[in-house]
Design an enzyme around this catalytic site. Structure first.
Site, PDB file in Angstrom:
ATOM      1  N   HIS A 137       0.813  -1.215   0.000  1.00 30.37           N
ATOM      2  CA  HIS A 137       0.000   0.000   0.000  1.00 30.37           C
ATOM      3  C   HIS A 137       0.851   1.272   0.000  1.00 30.37           C
ATOM      4  CE1 HIS A 137      -4.308  -1.448   0.698  1.00 30.37           C
ATOM      5  NE2 HIS A 137      -3.597  -2.423   0.205  1.00 30.37           N
ATOM      6  N   SER A 171      -0.077  -1.177  -6.333  1.00 27.54           N
ATOM      7  CA  SER A 171       0.043  -2.424  -7.071  1.00 27.54           C
ATOM      8  C   SER A 171       0.714  -2.199  -8.419  1.00 27.54           C
ATOM      9  CB  SER A 171      -1.343  -3.020  -7.324  1.00 27.54           C
ATOM     10  OG  SER A 171      -1.933  -3.401  -6.110  1.00 27.54           O
ATOM     11  N   LYS A 222     -14.516  -7.543  -8.057  1.00 30.08           N
ATOM     12  CA  LYS A 222     -13.765  -8.459  -8.926  1.00 30.08           C
ATOM     13  C   LYS A 222     -13.147  -9.596  -8.096  1.00 30.08           C
ATOM     14  CE  LYS A 222     -10.834  -8.437 -12.982  1.00 30.08           C
ATOM     15  NZ  LYS A 222     -10.323  -7.626 -14.090  1.00 30.08           N
ATOM     16  N   ASP A 223     -12.653  -9.273  -6.893  1.00 28.41           N
ATOM     17  CA  ASP A 223     -12.126 -10.318  -6.011  1.00 28.41           C
ATOM     18  C   ASP A 223     -13.225 -11.287  -5.593  1.00 28.41           C
ATOM     19  OD1 ASP A 223      -9.532  -9.489  -6.118  1.00 28.41           O
ATOM     20  OD2 ASP A 223      -9.543  -8.412  -4.219  1.00 28.41           O
ATOM     21  N   GLU A 244       5.011 -33.967  -0.041  1.00 30.03           N
ATOM     22  CA  GLU A 244       3.784 -33.439  -0.615  1.00 30.03           C
ATOM     23  C   GLU A 244       4.080 -32.793  -1.968  1.00 30.03           C
ATOM     24  OE1 GLU A 244       1.299 -34.811   0.914  1.00 30.03           O
ATOM     25  OE2 GLU A 244       0.260 -33.049   1.653  1.00 30.03           O
TER      26      GLU A 244
END
Lengths: 423, 253
Positions: free
Chosen positions: A216, A220, A244-245, A288
């Site tokens: 922040h 971005s 959108k998220d 894994e």
């Protein structure tokens, strides 16, 4: 009144709190009006998805810990007791176990998105490095969590991985004894792994907070990889990116739910449903799936210390990646050669994943070495050199330019908050 | 351009997967049609109950089922009275009021009684081999139910060239082909009360259905929940996408 924050909230209770502790102002600034590039694609969902995944892991983990017994003679049975006798215990455990896989899927996509769009470049170097720390802590947490059910693969996986430290010259053996709390993986090991597995997720929360705080500050990156030039290039985070998220979260939960309910053991080794037995070594010890590429790098050279150094080196190069990549252009979209090499790197990593799942014999040895070689070549040689040689495509003037130049007209000045009223 | 890259990636994965198939000599067992397969699968109640009978009369002589309770039989449609009767027919160890070791009839809330008191007793009665606990056996073997079904039917005469170990039995489905467990099932070994003919294949199918239930007693609830969640999330995805389109409608992007 000099020290008080001046709050604009109309609600008197919120205003009273906000004046004294401006968390509402902060949320409004960081998640409400926060200016966000308007050209994100859906790959920019994955950071939010990873955060939600972390919350899911902590929530399910806390309830699992209430019912789990970290003792070598009871751990395996206590996990099965959770599956059978605890109300919705099977759901908690399957969500938690598959949540680890989902976490790595989401995080790996998030990392490769960063690699493709150059999100690690100035001024986001520290943001990226904190991200690599997150990856490391995640790996440690996942590894220790996998030991807790105390199945065969838990036990032997723990034995193999902790033994890596014995490759350290002179003090290696002592370090391993110290890690185990004894002379083999045993009850003290299980106890400390349980304790650390509970602690590390909260450390992760702290590091994730730093990751977001740094994000922040710089703002971005975006698919064009160019800086935000004017308010025209951005949208307020809410409602545009909250919405959108939300779409991404629904799709992510859809995949997660289908995995948990219809194929909960898809990613699990059958061997781990056999209780740990120090006297019987499984025919193959496979970690894994999310560790397989690193496991392949570990076994790529016929030297224990060499393999360990390479494996940790594979992550160490990510730390210094912002300085290895000398190209000033961020997005691969404008780097015709890097754009192709990105896919070569991805194929190399996927190949390493397959190599890690197989015994190192025949073709797998060759494939593993070639892919390992390319992995390091890519970061240590190609990226520093390519930045100097490659001729990037012309960059657009601004984020809003390439879309408005086609005759779309200027962006309506008030796009910021209007659409919600329309809806 | 992008498509060629995706294809290249797919080719790499395909090649690696092919390499897997070539590199590993795996024993192949046919995939079976099980009532519990698929997102809507349920345990065939009659088959699972017959399987419980096979377990009780055959497997339970050597194999424990430590994590299961007698009450779990309710999940495959047995009546509480029948379950209580089955439990009561077994006596489980307890400590009497005077502190001495004693036995009492089992209750539905008891775990299935193990055939041996401990691992050493089990090994000494089985020529040194330990019959594994069957509570999660279908999850603890690669191939799961298909493998167990094939294993139970995989017994036969060893090829003349093969040297069998002492007390070992030939099984073409077992890794290494030598298994400690003698052939457990043969035609007509149990009497099914529902008139089903007790062929070896039938008994293998029934007992595997039962053991699959014991390993995954939550499966039916899990899949029912899954169907609801998937439907709900498909709806939510559509809704949130529609709202997202609406919100973004007048952004030029």
């Amino acid at each position: 009144m000099a020290g008080l924050h001046k709050s604009d909230f109309a609600n008197p209770v919120i205003n009273w709190i906000d004046t004294r502790l401006p968390i509402f102002t902060m949320m409004q600034k960081e998640y409400g009006v926060f200016p966000t590039p308007k050209n994100f694609n859906y790959f920019w969902n994955f950071g939010a998805l990873a955060m939600i995944n972390l919350v899911i892991m902590i929530a399910t983990g806390i309830f699992l810990a209430m019912n789990y017994t970290p003792h070598v003679s009871m751990a395996f049975d206590s996990v099965e007791r959770i599956m059978r006798d605890v109300n919705y215990g099977w759901l908690l455990r399957y969500v938690h176990a598959n949540g680890a896989s989902m976490f790595f899927i989401v995080t790996y996509i998030h990392i490769f998105r960063g690699l493709y769009y150059g999100s690690y470049k100035a001024p986001r170097e520290l943001l990226w490095m904190i991200g690599v720390v997150i990856l490391l802590v995640m790996m440690a947490t996942a590894f220790m969590g996998y030991v807790l059910p105390w199945g065969q693969m838990s036990y032997w996986g723990a034995t193999v991985i902790t033994n890596l430290f014995s490759a350290i010259p002179v003090v290696g053996e002592h370090v391993v004894t110290w890690l185990w709390g004894g002379f083999s993986v045993d009850n003290p090991t299980l106890n400390r792994f349980f304790s650390l597995h509970f602690l590390l997720p909260f450390v992760l929360v702290g590091v994730v907070f730093l990751h977001i705080a740094a994000l922040h500050v710089t703002g971005s990156n975006n698919p064009l990889g160019i800086d935000v030039k004017s308010p025209q290039d951005t949208l307020p985070f809410h409602p545009y990116y909250t919405m959108k998220d939300s779409v991404g979260i629904c799709v992510y939960l859809l995949v997660f739910a289908a995995l948990v309910c219809f194929a909960p053991n898809l990613f699990m080794a059958a061997e781990n449903y056999i209780p740990a037995n120090p006297l019987v070594t499984p025919s193959e010890i496979v970690p894994e799936w999310y560790f397989l590429p690193f496991y392949a790098i570990l076994r790529a050279v016929p030297s224990k210390l060499g393999g360990v150094l390479l494996m940790f080196g594979a992550i160490a190069v990510l730390f210094v990646l912002p300085w290895l990549d000398t190209s000033p252009v961020r997005s691969a979209k404008f780097r015709p050669i890097y754009r192709n090499l990105f896919w070569v790197l991805l194929i190399a990593v996927v190949t390493l994943g397959f190599v890690g799942a197989h015994r190192p014999e025949g073709i797998w040895v060759v494939l593993g070495r070639v892919a390992t070689f390319y992995y390091f070549l890519h970061f240590l040689v190609i990226l520093p050199v390519l930045g100097k040689l490659e001729r990037p495509l012309p960059l657009p003037e601004s984020i809003s330019r390439p879309v408005t130049s086609g005759g779309g007209g200027p962006l309506p000045g008030g796009a910021a908050a209007k659409p919600m009223e329309k809806a | 351009m992008r498509i060629t890259r995706v294809l290249a990636l797919a080719a790499a994965i395909g090649a690696a997967a092919l390499g897997t198939a070539i590199a590993e000599e795996e024993i192949h067992f046919p995939a079976q049609k099980w009532s519990f397969n698929g997102p809507f699968g349920t345990f065939d109640r009659a088959s699972a109950q017959r399987g419980a009978q096979v377990y009780k009369e055959v497997c339970a002589n050597c194999h424990s089922l430590k994590m299961a309770y007698y009450r779990d039989l309710g999940g495959i449609g047995m009546e509480p009275g029948a379950i209580a009767a089955i439990a009561a027919s077994v006596s489980v160890p307890t400590i009497a009021d005077d502190g001495s070791v004693a036995e009492r009839p089992a209750l539905p809330s008891d775990h299935f009684r193990s055939p041996f008191a401990n691992e050493k007793a089990a090994r000494s009665a089985n020529g040194g081999a330990l019959p594994p606990d069957l509570s999660v056996i279908t999850k603890a073997r690669d191939g799961g139910e298909d493998y167990l079904h094939a294993l139970l039917l995989g017994y036969g005469d060893a090829p003349a060239t093969m040297k069998m170990g002492d007390g070992m039995n030939y099984n073409k489905m077992f890794p290494g082909n030598q298994i400690g467990m003698p052939r457990p099932l043969s035609d007509g070994q149990v009497d099914y009360s529902d008139g089903t003919k007790a062929t070896t294949e039938q008994m293998a199918r029934d007992v595997v259905t039962f053991l699959s239930y014991i390993a995954n007693p939550e499966m039916e609830a899990r899949k029912r929940l899954g169907v609801k969640m998937v439907l709900f999330l498909v709806l939510m995805t559509g809704l949130s996408y529609a709202v997202k389109r609406k919100v973004w409608a007048d952004v030029d992007h």
